[in-house]
Write a protein that holds these residues in place. Structure first.
Motif, PDB file in Angstrom:
ATOM      1  N   ALA A  57       3.156  -2.812   4.851  1.00  0.00           N
ATOM      2  CA  ALA A  57       2.543  -2.669   3.524  1.00  0.00           C
ATOM      3  C   ALA A  57       1.228  -3.427   3.603  1.00  0.00           C
ATOM      4  N   ILE A 103       2.944  -1.059  -1.349  1.00  0.00           N
ATOM      5  CA  ILE A 103       4.368  -1.372  -1.412  1.00  0.00           C
ATOM      6  C   ILE A 103       5.189  -0.087  -1.497  1.00  0.00           C
ATOM      7  N   ALA A 104       4.758   0.858  -2.311  1.00  0.00           N
ATOM      8  CA  ALA A 104       5.499   2.123  -2.453  1.00  0.00           C
ATOM      9  C   ALA A 104       5.588   2.859  -1.120  1.00  0.00           C
ATOM     10  N   ALA A 107       6.151  -8.769  -1.054  1.00  0.00           N
ATOM     11  CA  ALA A 107       6.293  -7.378  -0.613  1.00  0.00           C
ATOM     12  C   ALA A 107       7.160  -7.298   0.635  1.00  0.00           C
ATOM     13  N   ASP A 159      -4.352  -4.042  -8.284  1.00  0.00           N
ATOM     14  CA  ASP A 159      -3.007  -3.596  -8.647  1.00  0.00           C
ATOM     15  C   ASP A 159      -2.666  -2.221  -8.081  1.00  0.00           C
ATOM     16  N   ALA A 160      -3.594  -1.286  -8.162  1.00  0.00           N
ATOM     17  CA  ALA A 160      -3.313   0.072  -7.678  1.00  0.00           C
ATOM     18  C   ALA A 160      -3.078   0.077  -6.172  1.00  0.00           C
ATOM     19  N   ARG A 181      -2.076  -2.464  -4.351  1.00  0.00           N
ATOM     20  CA  ARG A 181      -0.812  -3.174  -4.096  1.00  0.00           C
ATOM     21  C   ARG A 181       0.375  -2.246  -4.340  1.00  0.00           C
ATOM     22  N   GLU A 182       0.365  -1.571  -5.474  1.00  0.00           N
ATOM     23  CA  GLU A 182       1.469  -0.665  -5.789  1.00  0.00           C
ATOM     24  C   GLU A 182       1.597   0.437  -4.751  1.00  0.00           C
ATOM     25  N   ALA A 183       0.464   0.996  -4.330  1.00  0.00           N
ATOM     26  CA  ALA A 183       0.487   2.068  -3.328  1.00  0.00           C
ATOM     27  C   ALA A 183       0.984   1.541  -1.980  1.00  0.00           C
ATOM     28  N   SER A 209       9.125   3.449   0.875  1.00  0.00           N
ATOM     29  CA  SER A 209       9.512   4.810   1.248  1.00  0.00           C
ATOM     30  C   SER A 209       9.810   4.894   2.744  1.00  0.00           C
ATOM     31  N   LEU A 257      -2.609  -5.175  -0.057  1.00  0.00           N
ATOM     32  CA  LEU A 257      -1.909  -5.719  -1.217  1.00  0.00           C
ATOM     33  C   LEU A 257      -2.749  -6.656  -2.073  1.00  0.00           C
TER      34      LEU A 257
END
Length: 191
Positions: free
Chosen positions: A160, A174-175, A16, A167-168, A170-172, A179, A163
């Motif tokens: 970030a 990193i997103a 990440a 999965d959710a 981690r995705e949030a 951003s 993580l």
């Protein structure tokens, strides 16, 4: 204008911090197309532990010279075992040099590297920010603030975290960091 971009995560393409540091560096290049970039992967090209000969000859210290030449530094940093990767610590050992990036005087230490913009993309598996239960164990961001502050730099952090919490999460995490990295002011001025 010179940009020094460093990555220190051992996680390769799954990292990440590498993704976020790349987004930050790209944002700066878009804003400043003439910027010259030097990239160093501290895992693929690890530095040995600090030795006395490195301290004794700053002019021969390539890492120090690249740092001094940079106007902006982007650092990708993982967070392992409550701190930064040892690869990044080895690099810091080469830039925290008395007489080059700091000095001692009657009033105590003085940073000599002010005026540089440093952006740190930090990735953490849990939540270690202020107020989080893990905050007392956070020695990555705090160490980097202290070390860079000692040489006169106030770093900017894009974090970030969460993580390793599924999965959710981690995705949030990193997103949100991507951003933030893409929204960084492109100016080379320090924060």
């Amino acid at each position: 204008m010179n940009l020094l971009h460093l990555d220190s995560s051992i996680q390769g393409e799954g990292s990440a911090s590498r993704a976020v540091s790349a987004a930050a560096a790209e944002r700066l290049r878009v804003e400043n197309p003439a910027i010259a970039t030097v990239y160093r992967d501290l895992v693929a090209q690890p530095l040995p532990h600090l030795t006395l000969d490195v301290l004794a000859d700053p002019a021969a210290n390539a890492e120090l010279q690249a740092f001094l030449a940079a106007d902006i530094v982007v650092i990708g940093a993982g967070f392992y075992n409550f701190s930064i990767p040892s690869q990044l610590k080895a690099w810091l050992d080469r830039i925290l040099i008395a007489g080059q990036t700091f000095s001692y005087g009657p009033e105590g230490p003085q940073g000599l590297a002010g005026g540089k913009r440093v952006i740190v993309a930090l990735a953490r598996g849990g939540f270690y920010g202020e107020g989080a239960p893990g905050a007392p164990h956070e020695h990555g961001e705090t160490y980097l603030k202290s070390a860079l502050g000692f040489i006169g730099i106030v770093p900017e952090f894009v974090v970030a975290e969460g993580l390793a919490l599924g999965d959710a999460a981690r995705e949030a995490g990193i997103a949100g960091a991507l951003s933030a990295a893409r929204g960084l002011a492109g100016s080379t001025a320090t924060a």
